[in-house]
Design a protein around this motif. Structure first.
Motif, PDB file in Angstrom:
ATOM      1  N   PRO B 106       0.789  -1.243   0.000  1.00 18.69           N
ATOM      2  CA  PRO B 106       0.000   0.000   0.000  1.00 18.69           C
ATOM      3  C   PRO B 106       0.820   1.292   0.000  1.00 18.69           C
ATOM      4  N   PHE B 107       2.022   1.257   0.564  1.00 22.05           N
ATOM      5  CA  PHE B 107       2.777   2.504   0.747  1.00 22.05           C
ATOM      6  C   PHE B 107       3.971   2.628  -0.197  1.00 22.05           C
ATOM      7  N   PHE B 108       4.124   1.705  -1.142  1.00 19.80           N
ATOM      8  CA  PHE B 108       5.239   1.776  -2.077  1.00 19.80           C
ATOM      9  C   PHE B 108       4.684   2.267  -3.413  1.00 19.80           C
ATOM     10  N   TYR B 109       4.746   3.569  -3.626  1.00 24.46           N
ATOM     11  CA  TYR B 109       4.150   4.220  -4.803  1.00 24.46           C
ATOM     12  C   TYR B 109       2.663   3.895  -4.928  1.00 24.46           C
ATOM     13  N   GLN B 113      -2.028   5.781  -0.127  1.00 21.76           N
ATOM     14  CA  GLN B 113      -1.529   6.835   0.776  1.00 21.76           C
ATOM     15  C   GLN B 113      -2.388   8.092   0.730  1.00 21.76           C
ATOM     16  N   TYR B 114      -3.055   8.346  -0.408  1.00 24.17           N
ATOM     17  CA  TYR B 114      -3.885   9.557  -0.503  1.00 24.17           C
ATOM     18  C   TYR B 114      -5.190   9.369   0.264  1.00 24.17           C
ATOM     19  N   TYR B 116      -5.246   7.337   2.911  1.00 16.98           N
ATOM     20  CA  TYR B 116      -4.728   7.286   4.279  1.00 16.98           C
ATOM     21  C   TYR B 116      -4.630   8.693   4.877  1.00 16.98           C
ATOM     22  N   SER B 120      -6.956   9.150   8.188  1.00 15.96           N
ATOM     23  CA  SER B 120      -6.286   9.041   9.487  1.00 15.96           C
ATOM     24  C   SER B 120      -6.809  10.108  10.431  1.00 15.96           C
ATOM     25  N   ILE B 127      -2.696  -0.893   8.089  1.00 16.49           N
ATOM     26  CA  ILE B 127      -2.028  -1.302   6.849  1.00 16.49           C
ATOM     27  C   ILE B 127      -1.625  -2.771   6.945  1.00 16.49           C
TER      28      ILE B 127
END
Lengths: 252, 252
Positions: B106-109, B113-114, B116, B120, B127
């Motif tokens: 989820p957090f590698f490109y 993240q948008y 998240y 949050s 995750i």
């Protein structure tokens, strides 16, 4: 595989960062059926890779412990891999499947590559990719590793101070791995580059003993082998939320 | 979680590079029980993330397709994530678990993240790391990504030619991602740096349509989005075995 019908396949089995639930369905199926398992282990004590695999093992497999000095910065001697490859090849020739247990992913700084080099061309060898600590640490820190067109550098901490600084120069994000006794040195580099406030420390990601903290709160000159620093040079990547909130990966 | 007992957890669920067997046990369990799934999808057509998840879905979940222009180099507009976050938050507030399906990690490109960033602090977000295409491509190529104290650079192909060259300068290995229409440009950079013979091309790693070849054998100016170049600057990392043998990850 018809030409190899007498051989058992040797699997380089990525088992992920530590939580046995982060083993893939494919790896779990191979663990369930493999007649032989082989794994790196310290000269004295338990193998971390075997600990990750343990809940998925039905019991009764033959086990090959590849004992080596896993101490700080040491690379095992060639003859350790020579002996292990010979033992694994004998099992494959006898028609038995061999699962070589690998922490994280087999080809990302993994010692499996040294067995792979010795076994390829002599028996069927296949790789099952695993969840890497690189991703698990970023996820644990609640902080995207890379976005959009960020360049990421992965830098081993045993490199000399000047080299670490140079390699950190031209990237948007960096992961500094293999900290061990090099933590103090790496902190000095980051202090000089004014990056300490942009750096998170993650230890034993996905395990019950997981720790996430700002590097500024982390003291001492050394860290466990299973730890990493994540550096985000772009300010916006750091965000405004509190470390405490993001470190749990969960916010109320 | 007592303070959040009315909320359903939102999961950023890493599903790996494409083979549904490379989904983790943890992700599969969440797919089995989540009342709602959400996933990125092209404006017209199927979601790759949903395709990976499909064999693990019991059926009957509510589905939120986050339709976006996944075209070459485009970044979706903010309002797409605003709307998706609002829909997901409503499900969480209603006490329903939401699995947001993510290719790779989820957090590698990843576009998760948008979401998240928007969710949050408003609902519980967690995750689950996944197998990254970075590792899956190296494993498919039968070629270790990094050894010992190698520095690895991960470089997005949309960067300008001069920047790609500069970022390639100071590393032992590199992965060049997001090729698409940038393949021709990246090949020119590698030609100038005399690195074409040290570069492998990997497409759709772990899928039935997987391709691995030397960049020298790969023609044309563009490549699918799900492709990557792996550059090994150290000669010994390239090895002497034939591409054909290593590309299958299996040698007889």
């Amino acid at each position: 595989m018809s030409a190899n019908s007498a051989f058992g396949t040797v699997w380089g089995l990525g088992l992920g960062p530590g939580d046995p639930e982060l083993v893939t369905i494919k790896a779990a199926a191979i663990l369930k059926r493999a007649a032989v398992i082989a794994y790196p282990a310290p000269e004295d004590g338990d193998s971390f890779a075997r600990t990750i695999a343990a809940p998925h093992l039905p019991g009764g497999q033959k086990e090959i412990a590849i004992r080596m000095n896993l101490g700080d910065g040491a690379f095992p001697k060639d003859d350790i891999y020579d002996h292990a490859a010979t033992a694994i090849l004998a099992e494959s020739k006898a028609g038995r499947e061999v699962a070589v247990l690998c922490e994280g992913d087999p080809f990302f700084y993994g010692s499996f590559q040294y067995l792979y080099g010795r076994l390829s061309g002599r028996c069927p060898v296949r790789i099952v990719p695993g969840v890497s600590s690189l991703m698990a640490c970023a996820d644990a820190a609640g902080m995207p590793l890379t976005a959009r067109n960020d360049v990421l550098s992965v830098i081993p901490a045993p490199l000399p101070e000047a080299e670490i600084a140079r390699r950190l120069e031209d990237c948007e994000a960096a992961a500094i791995m293999k900290l061990g006794r090099h933590l103090g040195k790496v902190r000095r580099v980051l202090q000089k580059m004014d990056l300490v406030d942009r750096t998170r420390y993650v230890e034993r990601a996905t395990l019950g003993s997981e720790k996430v903290m700002a590097l500024a709160e982390m003291h001492g000159e050394s860290a466990p082998y299973f730890s990493m620093l994540l550096v985000h040079k772009r300010a916006e990547a750091w965000g405004n939320r509190s470390m405490a909130a993001t470190s749990r990966g969960e916010v109320s």
